[in-house]
Enzyme design. Structure first.
Site, PDB file in Angstrom:
ATOM      1  N   HIS A 241       0.842  -1.194   0.000  1.00 19.00           N
ATOM      2  CA  HIS A 241       0.000   0.000   0.000  1.00 19.00           C
ATOM      3  C   HIS A 241       0.880   1.248   0.000  1.00 19.00           C
ATOM      4  CE1 HIS A 241       0.731  -1.193   4.179  1.00 19.00           C
ATOM      5  NE2 HIS A 241       0.610   0.087   4.517  1.00 19.00           N
ATOM      6  N   CYS A 296       9.215  19.103  14.730  1.00 20.62           N
ATOM      7  CA  CYS A 296       8.117  19.656  13.933  1.00 20.62           C
ATOM      8  C   CYS A 296       8.483  19.668  12.448  1.00 20.62           C
ATOM      9  CB  CYS A 296       7.787  21.078  14.395  1.00 20.62           C
ATOM     10  SG  CYS A 296       6.540  21.909  13.378  1.00 20.62           S
ATOM     11  N   CYS A 299       8.467  23.815  11.287  1.00 17.22           N
ATOM     12  CA  CYS A 299       9.404  24.825  11.790  1.00 17.22           C
ATOM     13  C   CYS A 299      10.714  24.246  12.290  1.00 17.22           C
ATOM     14  CB  CYS A 299       8.744  25.651  12.899  1.00 17.22           C
ATOM     15  SG  CYS A 299       8.534  24.765  14.464  1.00 17.22           S
ATOM     16  N   HIS A 313       1.556  21.881  19.571  1.00 26.60           N
ATOM     17  CA  HIS A 313       2.277  22.720  18.616  1.00 26.60           C
ATOM     18  C   HIS A 313       1.786  22.476  17.186  1.00 26.60           C
ATOM     19  CE1 HIS A 313       5.678  24.915  16.891  1.00 26.60           C
ATOM     20  NE2 HIS A 313       5.868  23.887  16.072  1.00 26.60           N
ATOM     21  N   GLU A 317       0.520  25.043  14.301  1.00 24.83           N
ATOM     22  CA  GLU A 317       1.152  25.065  12.981  1.00 24.83           C
ATOM     23  C   GLU A 317       0.140  24.776  11.870  1.00 24.83           C
ATOM     24  OE1 GLU A 317       3.891  26.159  12.210  1.00 24.83           O
ATOM     25  OE2 GLU A 317       5.446  25.723  13.667  1.00 24.83           O
TER      26      GLU A 317
END
Length: 324
Positions: A241, A296, A299, A313, A317
Site C-alpha cells: 500500500h 516539527c 518549523c 504545537h 502550525e
C-alpha cells in the site's frame, strides 16, 4: 508479513491492525478476485463532498511483469479453479485485501475509485487532514514491499503514475477544504467569487486579471506540494500500500510518537526515490526512527519525547499552514 526484531519496528498499533477491515460488506471476499467486470467508479466527489467536476481517473491497464523473486506472476485468469474457489476472511494484517478483492462492495466513503490495477481508498486511521492509500491489485500478498517496488521497473512506473493521479485528487481536496483560508489563493478565490457587476471592485479586479492573462484564473497555491507519497520501510499490513497524504499531520488518529515519526523520518520512503540501492534499503529498514526526537515538520522545533507538547504545537502550525 510478520515483523521480527531484525526487520525493525512497525508504525501502527495492534489495535489498529486488528480493526482495519473485518470483511467486505457483502460477506467473505474471494482473495484471488483481483479484477472486476464492473465499470470502475470515481467516488472521490462523494467521499470528500467536493465539487462535482473533480475529474475521472483512468488507467491504461499496466500489468506487473515479475514478482520480487524475478519469476512471472500468474494473472487471476491463469490461476487454478481450485484456488479461485478459495475463500478468505480479510482480517488483521490481511485487512486491505478486502478492498483489493472486491472494491465495488464498499461504499464511496471508503473506496474512492478503482480500476483493473489499483484501488484508492481513504485511510481508516488518517494521520493528516487528507490521507489516502493506493493499493496495487496484482501484487501477491506477503511479498517484500521494498523489493517489489525496486525490482520491477514496469510496476514501479505504473505505481508512480497512478499515485500521481491520486496526489492531484488529494491536492484538489485540500484546495476545496482550505483554499479560502490561504493567502496564496486569495486572489484566485476572489476571482472565483466575484460578482459580474461592473461596480464591484472585485469584478473590476477580475476584468483586469482576465485582460492580462487571457481569461485564465490566477494560479493560487500549489496544493500538490503539500502532499506526500510513499511507503513505510516495515509496513504493518501484508498487502502493498502506498500512502498519499497531506503533510500537516493534523488528525485525532495521530496518537503517539511512532505515528508521527513513521511519516517524518527516513522510515517513510518517498515513492519518487525508487529504485534504491541495497545499502539505502538496509539503512532505512534498520534505522532508529522510532527512538528519534520529535521534530516539527514545519518549523524544525525539537520536542524530544514530549508527544503531547508536539500535538499542541502541530495544532497551532496547522492553522498557520492553512493560511500560507
Amino acid at each position: 508479513m510478520s515483523t521480527t526484531e531484525s526487520e525493525g519496528e512497525e508504525a501502527i498499533t495492534g489495535g489498529e491492525i486488528a480493526s482495519t477491515v473485518i470483511a467486505s460488506p457483502s460477506g467473505t471476499a474471494t482473495e484471488e478476485t483481483t479484477t472486476t467486470t464492473k465499470t470502475p467508479r470515481n467516488a472521490f466527489a462523494e467521499l470528500m463532498t467536493a465539487k462535482p467536476n473533480m475529474g475521472q481517473i483512468s488507467s491504461k491497464g499496466h500489468k506487473r511483469r515479475a514478482s520480487s523473486s524475478g519469476q512471472a506472476t500468474a494473472s487471476p485468469a491463469t490461476t487454478s479453479s481450485a484456488t479461485n474457489k478459495k475463500k478468505r476472511s480479510f482480517a488483521g494484517r490481511d485487512g486491505l485485501g478486502a478492498y483489493i478483492a472486491d472494491p465495488a462492495a464498499f461504499p464511496p466513503n471508503r473506496v474512492i475509485y478503482y480500476n483493473d490495477d489499483f484501488v484508492a481508498i481513504r485511510d481508516m486511521f488518517p494521520k493528516s487532514a487528507v490521507h489516502c492509500l493506493l493499493l496495487p491489485r496484482k501484487v501477491p500478498v506477503d511479498v517484500e514491499m521494498f523489493e517489489v517496488v525496486r525490482s520491477d521497473p514496469a510496476f514501479l512506473a505504473a505505481a508512480q503514475a497512478e499515485a500521481a493521479k491520486l496526489k492531484q485528487l488529494v491536492a484538489k481536496e485540500l484546495e476545496r477544504k482550505f483554499g479560502r483560508e490561504s493567502r496564496s489563493s486569495a486572489l484566485r478565490q476572489r476571482v472565483l467569487d466575484s460578482s459580474s457587476s461592473s461596480g464591484d471592485p472585485e469584478a473590476v479586479e477580475k476584468e483586469e486579471w482576465e485582460g492580462k492573462k487571457d481569461g485564465k484564473l490566477p494560479p493560487g497555491r500549489d496544493w500538490a506540494r503539500e502532499v506526500k507519497v510513499g511507503i513505510h520501510s516495515n509496513p504493518s499490513m501484508n498487502h502493498l500500500h502506498i500512502h498519499v497524504l497531506s503533510r500537516d499531520m493534523a488528525s485525532d488518529s495521530l496518537k503517539h510518537k511512532k505515528h508521527y515519526n513513521s511519516f517524518n523520518t527516513d522510515f517513510f520512503a518517498d515513492l519518487d526515490i525508487f529504485p534504491m540501492d541495497d545499502g539505502e534499503v538496509y539503512e532505512r529498514k534498520h534505522s532508529d526512527w522510532s527512538s528519534r526526537d520529535l521534530v516539527c515538520w514545519r518549523c524544525g522545533k525539537n520536542f524530544s519525547n514530549k508527544f503531547q507538547k508536539l500535538k499542541e504545537h502541530l495544532a497551532e502550525e496547522f492553522e498557520e499552514w492553512k493560511r500560507e
